[in-house]
Each structure stands twice: as C-alpha cells, then as structure tokens.
Scaffold this active site. Structure first.
Site, short mmCIF file in Angstrom:
data_model
loop_
_atom_site.label_atom_id
_atom_site.label_comp_id
_atom_site.label_asym_id
_atom_site.label_seq_id
_atom_site.Cartn_x
_atom_site.Cartn_y
_atom_site.Cartn_z
N SER A 120 32.46 -24.62 -10.40
CA SER A 120 31.56 -23.54 -9.96
C SER A 120 31.18 -23.84 -8.52
CB SER A 120 30.30 -23.54 -10.84
OG SER A 120 29.23 -22.88 -10.20
N TYR A 169 23.35 -28.27 -14.85
CA TYR A 169 24.59 -27.51 -14.58
C TYR A 169 25.24 -28.01 -13.29
CZ TYR A 169 27.68 -23.39 -14.22
OH TYR A 169 28.78 -22.55 -14.14
N1 LIG Z 1 30.81 -16.19 -15.50
C1 LIG Z 1 30.48 -16.69 -14.32
O1 LIG Z 1 29.79 -16.05 -13.49
C2 LIG Z 1 30.94 -18.06 -13.94
C3 LIG Z 1 30.76 -18.51 -12.63
C4 LIG Z 1 31.17 -19.80 -12.27
C5 LIG Z 1 31.78 -20.60 -13.22
N2 LIG Z 1 31.94 -20.14 -14.49
C6 LIG Z 1 32.56 -21.04 -15.47
O2 LIG Z 1 33.69 -20.41 -16.04
C7 LIG Z 1 33.87 -20.92 -17.37
C8 LIG Z 1 34.03 -19.75 -18.35
O3 LIG Z 1 32.91 -18.91 -18.26
P1 LIG Z 1 32.85 -17.47 -19.00
O4 LIG Z 1 31.94 -16.63 -18.21
O5 LIG Z 1 34.22 -17.01 -19.31
O6 LIG Z 1 32.10 -17.90 -20.34
P2 LIG Z 1 32.31 -17.35 -21.84
O7 LIG Z 1 32.71 -15.92 -21.83
O8 LIG Z 1 31.06 -17.74 -22.57
O9 LIG Z 1 33.53 -18.20 -22.37
C9 LIG Z 1 33.40 -19.53 -22.75
C10 LIG Z 1 34.22 -19.71 -24.00
O10 LIG Z 1 34.16 -21.08 -24.40
C11 LIG Z 1 34.12 -21.13 -25.82
N3 LIG Z 1 33.45 -22.34 -26.24
C12 LIG Z 1 32.17 -22.72 -26.03
N4 LIG Z 1 31.94 -23.93 -26.59
C13 LIG Z 1 33.11 -24.31 -27.16
C14 LIG Z 1 33.52 -25.45 -27.89
N5 LIG Z 1 32.68 -26.46 -28.16
N6 LIG Z 1 34.78 -25.51 -28.33
C15 LIG Z 1 35.65 -24.51 -28.09
N7 LIG Z 1 35.34 -23.40 -27.39
C16 LIG Z 1 34.07 -23.30 -26.94
C17 LIG Z 1 33.32 -19.90 -26.22
O11 LIG Z 1 33.75 -19.41 -27.47
P3 LIG Z 1 33.10 -19.88 -28.86
O12 LIG Z 1 31.62 -20.01 -28.62
O13 LIG Z 1 33.50 -18.79 -29.78
O14 LIG Z 1 33.77 -21.18 -29.18
C18 LIG Z 1 33.73 -18.87 -25.16
O15 LIG Z 1 34.80 -18.08 -25.62
C19 LIG Z 1 32.65 -21.81 -17.63
O16 LIG Z 1 33.00 -23.16 -17.34
C20 LIG Z 1 31.63 -21.35 -16.62
O17 LIG Z 1 30.70 -22.36 -16.26
C21 LIG Z 1 31.55 -18.90 -14.88
#
Ligand SMILES: NC(=O)c1ccc[n+]([C@@H]2O[C@H](COP(=O)([O-])OP(=O)(O)OC[C@H]3O[C@@H](n4cnc5c(N)ncnc54)[C@H](OP(=O)(O)O)[C@@H]3O)[C@@H](O)[C@H]2O)c1
Length: 262
Positions: free
Chosen positions: A152, A166
């Site tokens: 990030s 974070y």
């Molecule tokens: N969205 C943003 O603005 C943003 C910005 C910068 C960085 N990021 C980074 O990008 C990455 C993805 O973000 P996103 O927005 O796509 O989040 P998201 O939609 O919440 O996706 C995260 C996925 O990880 C899975 N997960 C969580 N815990 C898990 C575990 N213990 N084992 C297996 N799967 C697990 C969740 O599914 P289940 O709970 O069903 O397992 C979910 O499908 C993260 O690292 C986040 O910090 C996001």
C-alpha cells in the site's frame, strides 16, 4: 525482438490468487487469465471464490476455487498440493489477502495488542504462509516463478489517523518483498509488490462514500481520482510475465502520483 503478446503472455502457466474472491484479487485473477494463465482462486468463503472462478472462466481460461485459510500453514500446504494435483504446477502467486486499515484506528501510544495482532495476521502472516507453500512447489518444479505481493502507499507514508498497525504491516510486506527477492533469485523466482492508494472497492466504500473525505483524498492525488481494480492489472501482468524477468525486489506505487508529491 520478442512480441508484446509473448512478453506478457502466460499460456501454459498456473497462477494462484490468494484472496481471489476479493475485489482486487478477483480483478487480478481475471487479468492473469486474460493473458492465458490457468487460475486457482483461494480464500475462506466458497461462494465468493465460485463467483470469481466463473468470471475467470468467462475469459475462456480454466479456473478452480479452493477454500483455504491464509493464516494456517497446514491449510496453505493442502491448498498448494491440491492446486498442483489438479492443474499440474504453480508458476505465480498473487497475495491479495489483507486490509482492515480503517477498521481499527487508535493513537500510536495506545494501540491495543489484539488489534495489532489482527492487522498483522490479516496482512503479514496471510502473505507469509501461502507464499512459503507456493514457493516450495516452485522450487520443486525447477522452472522458477513469480511472487506478487500487495502492499500500500502506507508502506512508505505515515498518516496522522491511527494507522500504526497497518503502516507497520505494509512496511513488513515491502521488506519481505526485498528479502524474498534476495533469497529466491537463485531459484529463478522474482518477488515484487504493488502499492496502491485508495482503490474503489467495498473495503473502502464507506470512507469513499463520504464526499468530503473523498474530495480530500482526490485533491492530494495529482491524477485527481482514486484507483480502480483495473489500474492494477497492467502492473500485475508486468511483474508476473516474462516482461518482468529482470525485475525483482521492487515495489511499484500505483497511486496517481500521490507519493511523488510527498
Ligand atoms: N481497497 C483498497 O483501497 C486498497 C488500497 C491499498 C491496498 N489494498 C490492499 O489490497 C489487498 C486486497 O484488498 P481488497 O480491497 O481487494 O480487499 P477484499 O475485497 O476484502 O479482499 C480480501 C480477500 O482476502 C480474503 N481473506 C481474508 N482473510 C483471509 C484468510 N485468512 N485466508 C484466506 N483468505 C482471506 C477475503 O475473503 P474471505 O474473508 O472470504 O476469506 C477477501 O476475499 C489488501 O492487502 C489491501 O490491504 C487495498
């Protein structure tokens, strides 16, 4: 000269997308499939994984969904065994599990241990265990491989808003990216990270739904918008294909120029 389709093509390769049911993970899974890879989407919720696998299959690529817990080393080992059994190999792992940034905000001097552990598990251990299992399979396969982590902008930038855990967790992902790149180069495995600013996803929908908050963010980004999941696909393909053969240990900011201004 190698053609762009050969440089970025992933025909015959298998990509494991951890968190493949999530917003960013599912978009990257579809992008990797579009370049020709067979896809394994993994996470804890079967319905989200099946829906992502369906989106991948719509590109014409093969996709399987496997339920696994990224925080459980045994579950990750089983996941990788099953993926190799069904698709024959693993060439790429994309670590798209993580987040929680805005959910546990505390002053740094009072940051509670349980919230710290939660954020660390969700962002760091969830990257560690699947990668260890996938890289052991890549080393056994002897064909090299690709690891792509998601950090990030917070891996580089502090923020005066209760983000200690974070920021530390994403900093750890940046450090691990460099460390793993150093250790696994001898196996022909590259390790890189992409570091987005806000991406328009359900995880940040509440924050971005506040017009004043969103305007504050957008005004600090030179390209004057937040990211979309599609913005991450091109950089993912660069790092995961032969186009990125000589790039390892790097973290690419995908932030519309935000970090350039700091
Ligand atoms: N969205 C943003 O603005 C943003 C910005 C910068 C960085 N990021 C980074 O990008 C990455 C993805 O973000 P996103 O927005 O796509 O989040 P998201 O939609 O919440 O996706 C995260 C996925 O990880 C899975 N997960 C969580 N815990 C898990 C575990 N213990 N084992 C297996 N799967 C697990 C969740 O599914 P289940 O709970 O069903 O397992 C979910 O499908 C993260 O690292 C986040 O910090 C996001």
């Amino acid at each position: 000269m190698t053609s762009p389709s050969t440089l970025f093509g992933l025909d015959g390769q298998v990509a494991l997308v951890m968190g493949g049911g999530g917003a960013i993970g599912s978009a990257l899974a579809v992008g990797l499939a579009g370049a020709g890879a067979k896809i394994v989407v993994a996470g804890r919720t079967s319905a989200a994984l099946e829906s992502a696998a369906e989106r991948v299959r719509a590109t014409g690529s093969e996709a399987i969904a496997i339920v696994a817990d990224a925080n459980d080393p045994d579950s990750c080992e089983r996941l990788v065994s099953e993926a190799v059994e069904q698709l024959g190999r693993i060439d790429i792992i994309v670590n798209a599990v993580g987040g929680g940034a805005g959910k546990v905000l505390f002053d740094a001097e009072a940051y509670p241990a349980d919230a710290w552990e939660w954020i660390y598990d969700l962002n760091v251990r969830s990257t560690l265990y699947p990668t260890q299992a996938a890289v052991r399979a890549m080393i056994r396969g002897g064909r090299g491989g690709r690891v792509l982590n998601i950090a990030s902008v917070r891996a580089l930038l502090g923020i005066n808003a209760g983000y200690s855990a974070y920021v530390a967790a994403k900093g750890a992902i940046a450090s691990l990216t460099r460390q793993w790149a150093t250790e696994w180069a001898k196996h022909g495995i590259t390790v890189n990270a992409i570091s987005p600013t806000f991406v328009d996803t359900p995880q940040v929908a509440t924050l971005l739904g506040d017009p004043a908050f969103k305007a504050g963010i957008v005004n600090r980004i030179p390209l004057r918008r937040v990211g979309s999941t599609d913005d991450l696909v091109g950089p993912c393909l660069l790092f995961c294909s032969s186009a990125g053969s000589f790039v390892t240990g790097q973290m690419l900011m995908i932030d519309g120029g935000l970090t350039a201004t700091q």
